[in-house]
Design an enzyme around this catalytic site. Structure first.
Site, mmCIF file in Angstrom:
data_model
loop_
_atom_site.group_PDB
_atom_site.id
_atom_site.type_symbol
_atom_site.label_atom_id
_atom_site.label_comp_id
_atom_site.label_asym_id
_atom_site.label_seq_id
_atom_site.Cartn_x
_atom_site.Cartn_y
_atom_site.Cartn_z
ATOM 1 N N GLY A 57 0.854 -1.098 0.085
ATOM 2 C CA GLY A 57 0.001 0.121 -0.037
ATOM 3 C C GLY A 57 0.786 1.140 -0.010
ATOM 4 C CG ASN A 91 11.343 3.614 0.502
ATOM 5 O OD1 ASN A 91 11.670 2.506 0.909
ATOM 6 N ND2 ASN A 91 10.293 3.993 -0.234
ATOM 7 C CG HIS A 115 1.041 3.056 8.787
ATOM 8 N ND1 HIS A 115 0.531 1.908 9.508
ATOM 9 C CD2 HIS A 115 2.156 2.431 8.250
ATOM 10 C CE1 HIS A 115 1.450 0.956 9.360
ATOM 11 N NE2 HIS A 115 2.365 1.068 8.510
ATOM 12 C CD GLU A 116 3.852 3.648 4.917
ATOM 13 O OE1 GLU A 116 4.677 3.229 5.419
ATOM 14 O OE2 GLU A 116 2.873 2.851 4.695
ATOM 15 C CG HIS A 139 6.774 2.777 9.433
ATOM 16 N ND1 HIS A 139 6.958 1.810 10.331
ATOM 17 C CD2 HIS A 139 5.852 2.213 8.575
ATOM 18 C CE1 HIS A 139 6.063 0.924 10.223
ATOM 19 N NE2 HIS A 139 5.324 1.021 9.099
#
Ligand code: BES
Ligand code: ZN
Length: 844
Positions: free
Chosen positions: A253, A257, A289-290, A293
């Site tokens: 999805g 990086n 969400h990303e 991270h």
């Protein structure tokens, strides 16, 4: 699989110089990688996959090497151990696998174009350059890229570009990071930029097939998410920029990086003027969400892949924490309750499911073990449980400790529990291990036994399950103070029920707020008491009652027939999530009726009765200033009315279609799918079919695409179904990444099921070749198991999949899904008559 020695034990890189020359025309990559590091032994191993290695030098001296293809290794004999600089030259193919370095295809104004991008998690960096491709092997990276460049192209990477010399793009040295987070991309891109309060440049990039304003929403959310996390984590974002890039071909999805997050187009760009609220919420949570991270995963990384859950569960919780702070009016935790919670509770109730934490020796095993409902949804629920126990102050203090202790390094689950434990007075690790290491979850039975209120825990199963006496440490969250904070025993007596009820003055409840991962089975006395008060409860509690009852019905612990009379009690709720709970149950009733039977007719009447008032109240068009709940409820009740074949609803949909016949994309996004589906089903023609399929190919709007998919797959015309299936393997029409939704649509259609089932059985090999390397592959089996409901289909399913039981990666899925279908077939057989009688009673 044999235990693999970690390559990091033989060689510990500190710095990489990576030079890549990428030719799109010849689909060839040639590269030179220089790795400085510490050789722990003379015989070292470096990862590679599908690389044609031409030479290996150690400190400028040629050394002998062998390629061990089976283990993705270059085995190198060094003259001596110690500080060494390796130089490796190689070539590699550029393949369309959506892994490693790969092209994405798209069209602008009928012209075919491509963007080159990367996807390295979990273990595909080794397809791009030789490296120690393990999360613990952190190093700094200097990237230099040359490609068959033409004017107007942009290149992006984790770090800013330093200079361009002789057509080579040089990027600034990265911070210390893992290989799976390296990324770059180039092609004709458009962008929108802004800067955070703290000076981080934020950008959104997409192909020029999109309108410029489609980037605005993502830019705003990305900027504010970074600002939120810098504050919440009390740790600055450590890179100069945070780019968000939408790639037309994308297997997952989105991917975190570091500094260059990549997304499916559907999860980044959207038309700000015509996108349904739930789609906006989805895009916002994906971005959050990303970006979560960037700290949790990128700055501090799991030591090994067995702790992948640590990355993903945490980001999956934080996306809600962040968006709730950015957009409080969305009440995004309600969405957690309608999506993550039931997904986890459903999947985790099937015997054979994995635990959140699983041992893996080889990253290739992860793809096989990767179960989103567990690693994401259950894992996030576990952390929500921790958050509820600790409170945000202790959580933040603990996280700060965790980041300070492990930044630019690695950590394990135990490290997180230790940091959180130190910031609170709880033994977090001990409580959490019962959830982390064991599959499944408990149903807590609350009953009045000999006048005493008694609780007991037992593993909850849907379908056959072997009770091996598992127990959990359950945060009970009761509204009665007499219940302990944590239930760590099998059974518990709280005291005289009448007395407790009198003193507390309200019905007894457990798991208030539904933050703990368990369900409750109240006995008749307690349930009747609770239901009588239900209308007074908050929306999450009402949803929880419906959701727990639905699970209990799936697990044969209550009868679906008993749920039917409940539906009308909740049908006029103005709370969106209560309607979600209600219509999930109503939709489950469809499995008990045969197509075109009297029973089906009665069920349609029930749907009409349930939705009637709400449709009248909400209509087809959004009113200025209407509540979020109303906006989100409208699609649910319209869908129900159309299932009911309500004349007025069908006519209204048809009129909307006719009025917008030549500009269907501009139909209000929240109701567009119903208008299109109604038209295809009831007024369909080959001409309409062609028009929609053509729009599907032309449009860059992912929501519109998904609406067309839902509409076309609902056709009752067998010829048209045949034409659709012919498109399944035509990537110019349906991209492999989007195929599953088409397959599901046709398979769920009574008139299309046979054709879709024949297709997947006949072309299984093609599917495996096309998406087999992908984690989505096994979910095709999950999709089938979500739909099949007859003994005949069960037999066919077994006949086809049982011979594949030994295929690595499919074993668990086939076993679980066989059980899922068996359970449904048995449920229908047992309850069909009672359910249909209850429906006929409910419409009187
Ligand atoms: N890191 C994952 C993607 C991933 C996981 C790639 C495992 C390879 C192996 C990313 O952060 C992620 O979770 N993506 C989700 C979307 C997300 C918003 C829930 C996905 O791809 O489904
Ligand atoms: Zn993630």
């Amino acid at each position: 699989m044999t235990e693999l020695k970690r390559f990091y034990e033989t060689f510990q890189p500190t710095h990489y110089n990576i030079y890549l020359d990428i030719n799109r025309e010849t689909k060839q990559i040639s590269g030179t990688t220089t790795i400085s590091g510490d050789a722990k032994t003379q015989a070292i191993s470096i990862h590679q996959k599908d690389l044609a290695v031409e030479s290996v030098q150690a400190d400028d001296q040629a050394v002998s090497f062998t390629l061990d293809r089976e283990n993705d290794a270059i085995r190198i004999e060094l003259p001596q151990a110690g500080e060494t600089t390796l130089t490796i030259t190689y070539t590699a193919p550029l393949t369309d696998s959506m892994m490693g370095i790969y092209p994405s295809y798209y069209e602008v104004d009928g012209v075919k174009k491509q963007i080159i991008g990367t996807q390295f998690e979990t273990n595909f960096a080794r397809q791009a350059f030789p490296c120690v491709d393990e999360p613990e092997a952190k190093a700094t990276f200097d990237l230099a890229i040359k490609f068959d460049e033409h004017p107007g192209e942009t290149i992006l990477s984790n770090m800013p570009e330093k200079e361009v010399k002789d057509g080579v793009h040089y990027f600034d040295t990265t911070v210390r990071m893992s290989t799976y987070l390296i990324a770059f991309a180039f092609g004709e891109l458009q962008s929108k930029m802004t800067t955070t309060k703290s000076g981080v440049k934020v950008g959104v990039f997409a192909t020029k097939a999109h309108k410029a304003n489609e980037l605005d929403f993502a830019l705003d959310i990305a900027k504010r998410s970074i600002e939120f996390y810098e504050d919440f984590y009390q740790t600055p974002y450590p890179l100069p920029h945070s780019w968000q890039l939408a790639l037309p071909d994308f297997s997952a999805g989105a991917m975190e990086n570091w500094g260059l997050v990549t997304y499916r187009e559907a999860y980044l760009v959207l038309d700000p003027d015509n996108t349904a609220l739930n789609m906006k919420q989805l895009v916002a949570t994906v971005i959050a969400h990303e970006l979560a991270h960037q700290w949790f995963g990128d700055l501090v990384t799991m030591k090994w892949w067995d702790d992948l859950w640590l990355n993903e569960s945490f980001a999956n919780m934080m996306e809600y924490v962040a968006i709730d702070a950015l957009e409080p009016d969305w009440h995004i935790w309600e969405t957690f309750q309608t999506s993550e919670a039931p997904a986890a509770l459903r999947r985790d109730a099937t015997d054979g499911v994995q635990s959140v934490h699983v041992q893996v020796n080889n990253p290739a095993e992860i793809d096989a073990l990767f179960d989103g409902a567990i690693v994401y949804a259950k894992g996030a629920r576990m952390l929500v449980m921790v958050r509820a126990l600790l409170g945000d102050d202790a959580l933040r203090a603990g996280l700060k400790k965790y980041f300070d202790a492990h930044h630019y390094g690695n950590a394990t689950g135990a490290d997180l529990w230790a940091a959180l434990g130190a910031a609170s007075d709880l033994n977090v690790g001990e409580i959490m291990n019962s959830w982390l290491e064991q599959p499944g979850y408990p149903v807590v039975t609350a009953s009045v036994v000999n006048e005493r209120l008694t609780l007991s825990q037992q593993q909850f199963f849907i379908g056959d399950g072997k009770d091996v006496g598992r127990q959990w440490q359950i945060p009970l969250n009761s509204n009665y103070e007499d219940a302990p904070k944590i239930m760590d025993q099998k059974q518990l007596v709280l005291g005289n029920y009448k007395e407790l009820r009198r003193v507390n003055g309200e019905p007894f409840r457990l798991n208030v707020g539904n933050n703990s991962h368990f369900i409750v089975k109240y006995d008749q006395t307690l349930l009747a008491d609770l239901l009588a008060e239900a209308p007074k409860l908050d929306a999450i509690s009402q949803l929880q009652i419906l959701q727990d009852l639905r699970l209990l019905a799936e697990g044969h612990q209550v009868s679906y027939a008993d749920l039917v009379p409940l539906l009308s009690k909740f049908a006029d709720s103005h709370a969106y999530i209560v309607n979600v709970g209600l219509y999930r149950i109503a939709n489950e009733l469809k499995k008990f009726v045969t197509p075109d039977s009297t029973e089906e007719q009665q069920l349609r009447t029930l749907f009409d009765k349930l939705s009637d008032k709400q449709v009248a109240r909400l209509g087809w068009t959004s009113q200025a200033g209407e509540s979020n709940d109303d906006q989100l409820t409208r699609p649910l009740v319209l869908s129900a009315a159309l299932y009911a074949k309500n004349e007025k609803a069908m006519t209204a949909a048809h009129e909307l279609f006719t009025a917008n016949h030549d500009k269907l994309e501009t139909l209000p996004a929240a109701v567009r799918v119903f208008v299109l589906r109604n038209e295809v089903k009831n007024f369909g023609s080959a001409e309409l079919f062609d028009q929609l399929l053509n729009d599907y190919r032309q449009t860059a709007d992912a929501s519109y695409k998904s609406d067309i998919c839902a509409a076309l797959t609902s056709t009752t015309d067998k010829t048209l179904i045949g034409r659709l299936i012919d498109k399944f393997e035509d990537a110019d029409t349906i991209k492999p990444q989007d195929l599953r939704a088409w397959f599901r649509g046709v398979l769920a259609n009574d008139d299309g099921q046979q054709a879709a089932w024949d297709w997947i059985r006949n072309d299984w090999q093609w599917l495996e070749d096309t998406v087999g390397g992908d984690m989505e592959f096994t979910t095709y089996i999950t999709v089938i198991a979500g739909i099949f409901k007859t003994a005949d289909r069960l037999a066919e399913f077994k006949a086809f999949f049982e011979p594949k039981l030994a295929t690595p990666g499919l074993t668990r899925e086939i076993k679980m899904d066989t059980k899922v279908i068996e359970t449904r077939v048995a449920l229908i057989k047992n309850e069909k008559q009672a359910v249909n009688e209850a429906v006929s009673e409910a419409i009187k």
